[in-house]
Design an enzyme around this catalytic site. Sequence first.
Site, PDB file in Angstrom:
ATOM      1  N   HIS A   1       3.642  -2.249   3.154  1.00 42.84           N
ATOM      2  CA  HIS A   1       3.707  -0.891   2.609  1.00 42.84           C
ATOM      3  C   HIS A   1       5.067  -0.669   1.951  1.00 42.84           C
ATOM      4  O   HIS A   1       6.100  -0.834   2.607  1.00 42.84           O
ATOM      5  CB  HIS A   1       3.499   0.145   3.712  1.00 42.84           C
ATOM      6  CG  HIS A   1       2.156   0.061   4.382  1.00 42.84           C
ATOM      7  ND1 HIS A   1       1.860  -0.888   5.332  1.00 42.84           N
ATOM      8  CD2 HIS A   1       1.033   0.805   4.199  1.00 42.84           C
ATOM      9  CE1 HIS A   1       0.612  -0.730   5.737  1.00 42.84           C
ATOM     10  NE2 HIS A   1       0.079   0.281   5.068  1.00 42.84           N
TER      11      HIS A   1
ATOM     12  N   HIS B   1      -5.899   3.054  -4.126  1.00 40.69           N
ATOM     13  CA  HIS B   1      -5.892   3.233  -2.671  1.00 40.69           C
ATOM     14  C   HIS B   1      -6.272   4.665  -2.302  1.00 40.69           C
ATOM     15  O   HIS B   1      -5.836   5.186  -1.284  1.00 40.69           O
ATOM     16  CB  HIS B   1      -4.495   2.895  -2.128  1.00 40.69           C
ATOM     17  CG  HIS B   1      -4.434   2.643  -0.649  1.00 40.69           C
ATOM     18  ND1 HIS B   1      -5.398   1.969   0.050  1.00 40.69           N
ATOM     19  CD2 HIS B   1      -3.487   2.987   0.270  1.00 40.69           C
ATOM     20  CE1 HIS B   1      -5.061   1.896   1.322  1.00 40.69           C
ATOM     21  NE2 HIS B   1      -3.902   2.518   1.488  1.00 40.69           N
TER      22      HIS B   1
ATOM     23  N   HIS C   1      -5.517   9.187   0.812  1.00 38.06           N
ATOM     24  CA  HIS C   1      -5.568   8.302   1.976  1.00 38.06           C
ATOM     25  C   HIS C   1      -6.480   8.771   3.115  1.00 38.06           C
ATOM     26  O   HIS C   1      -6.118   8.671   4.285  1.00 38.06           O
ATOM     27  CB  HIS C   1      -4.155   8.080   2.519  1.00 38.06           C
ATOM     28  CG  HIS C   1      -3.977   6.779   3.250  1.00 38.06           C
ATOM     29  ND1 HIS C   1      -4.454   6.560   4.527  1.00 38.06           N
ATOM     30  CD2 HIS C   1      -3.349   5.632   2.899  1.00 38.06           C
ATOM     31  CE1 HIS C   1      -4.135   5.345   4.930  1.00 38.06           C
ATOM     32  NE2 HIS C   1      -3.461   4.757   3.949  1.00 38.06           N
TER      33      HIS C   1
ATOM     34  N   ASP D   1       0.812  -1.213   0.000  1.00 34.49           N
ATOM     35  CA  ASP D   1       0.000   0.000   0.000  1.00 34.49           C
ATOM     36  C   ASP D   1       0.852   1.273   0.000  1.00 34.49           C
ATOM     37  O   ASP D   1       2.017   1.273   0.405  1.00 34.49           O
ATOM     38  CB  ASP D   1      -0.889   0.047   1.243  1.00 34.49           C
ATOM     39  CG  ASP D   1      -2.022  -0.954   1.197  1.00 34.49           C
ATOM     40  OD1 ASP D   1      -2.058  -1.783   0.271  1.00 34.49           O
ATOM     41  OD2 ASP D   1      -2.879  -0.909   2.109  1.00 34.49           O
ATOM     42  N   ASP D   2       0.220   2.367  -0.409  1.00 34.29           N
ATOM     43  CA  ASP D   2       0.666   3.754  -0.210  1.00 34.29           C
ATOM     44  C   ASP D   2       1.707   4.252  -1.197  1.00 34.29           C
ATOM     45  O   ASP D   2       2.044   5.439  -1.167  1.00 34.29           O
ATOM     46  CB  ASP D   2       1.205   3.981   1.206  1.00 34.29           C
ATOM     47  CG  ASP D   2       0.134   3.854   2.280  1.00 34.29           C
ATOM     48  OD1 ASP D   2      -1.018   3.559   1.927  1.00 34.29           O
ATOM     49  OD2 ASP D   2       0.456   4.028   3.462  1.00 34.29           O
TER      50      ASP D   2
END
Length: 477
Positions: free
Chosen positions: A443, A352, A356, A301-302
């Site tokens: 991540h 995603h 965020h 993620d991210d």
Amino acid sequence: MRVHTLIPSVVLLGSLSLTTACSSGPGAASAPDGAPSVAATPPTTVDPTKIKDLTIVNDSSNDRSCPWATSYPAVPGAEATTAAMKKYVDAYLANYLGTGGSGQASNCGGSADASEVPELNISFAFLVASGDVVGVRLLTQDRTGTGDGLTTRTYWYDGAAHASRTAIGLVTDSSRDAFLAAVKKQLKQRQGIDPNLLAELRATDIDDASFTPDGALKLSFDRGTVGVPAGGRYTVTLDRASVTPWLSAFGKRAQRQTTDPSRTLDLGATSTPTAAVPTETASGTDNTDCAQVKCIALTFDDGPAVTYTATLLKYLAQYKARATFFTVGQNVAAHPELVRAEAKAGHEVGNHSWSHPDLTRLTTAQVKQQLERTSAAITAATGTAPTLFRPPYGAVNAQVKAATSMSPVLWTLDTEDWKYRDATKVADTVIAKATRNDVVLMHDIHPTSVAAVPEILRTLSARGYHFVTVSRLRATL
């Protein structure tokens, strides 16, 4: 934490709709750049890929009882402004977490009621990056108090002076009294303005100023700073003819670079070799049958993140492992070449959100904007629209699901790598807890997480595991 939700649903600020005080005429209220604006003049658009060696500094938690995510850009040559943004973000986050040494208690771990859980989100939008001028707006959403919790600040870099500038630095010292008088005159006419707050307003209190494409200067005031909280945010626009005589030398350059931007950004930064983007190409379609062999889906993620994502892609290629990347839109926009490399290597690219936020706390229109803006960036980078999305913090409800045709993806094994920045601990967690058909949450913005991947791949491959994308895992179960 293990969340068994693979089947069937194996999470804003750059695009918030903002409450504004309404009025007509040249001082009409509007939302800050980077948000849907009610102003007639569209916001300036900056292509971040034109900023050589740009880095987006990201961090976040995955704790549903204490969600936070922060990001700001680091522009080579504008280190003074990067430092100013870092100082603000670090201090705000420390106060939010109760670690700032000010005696403030943590906002986290309180109510079990989701509507009362705090949330901090700091994102950014470029105002200008041209010639010797950089302008950035930081948007902070702090859901720990009453009201909308939104604050905005603009940060400027003056390449000629090699100095960071505040918003009021756009105006020359000798003109600040006349400038402030014009601002107050416009505000005084607005419904909901508090006369006492307006009387106390000083030029140095103005911390959000930017130019429109036609050279006017927009000033944004946070909720409760000049008016009653119910009045929302107030924006004053001073037309070009009025404001130009009051501008400092830097302000005039910033105005010119906004209305007539140069082709390049030149801040005198020392040129550094550009990090190589991996060029691995997938050898055909993955036909792994997870009903017949042991499979596991690593998800990251991210990102994408320079240079960690590129290193991760090399590790995955060494073991012919495929993974799923749930990318953040503002990072995709800055580094589409890394997202292209992910797709070219046979990995899956998912959505995603843009910045965020907890999607369950947004309106349907805001959810759509967060997801659609990110999907557009992914499609532009890869040529293929994403079919999966991962809601930040795993926060998803019926409204979020109804806002998109993409399928939500959570996880079954949380490495908690956002909490433990220790490569050995992250690797040991996956190796010890992994079971067949797990979806593993990691991540790629953390170098320690990326460093853990070779040991994970080596050990689990020896145990007979095949590393597949989430869609492949779903298709064969």
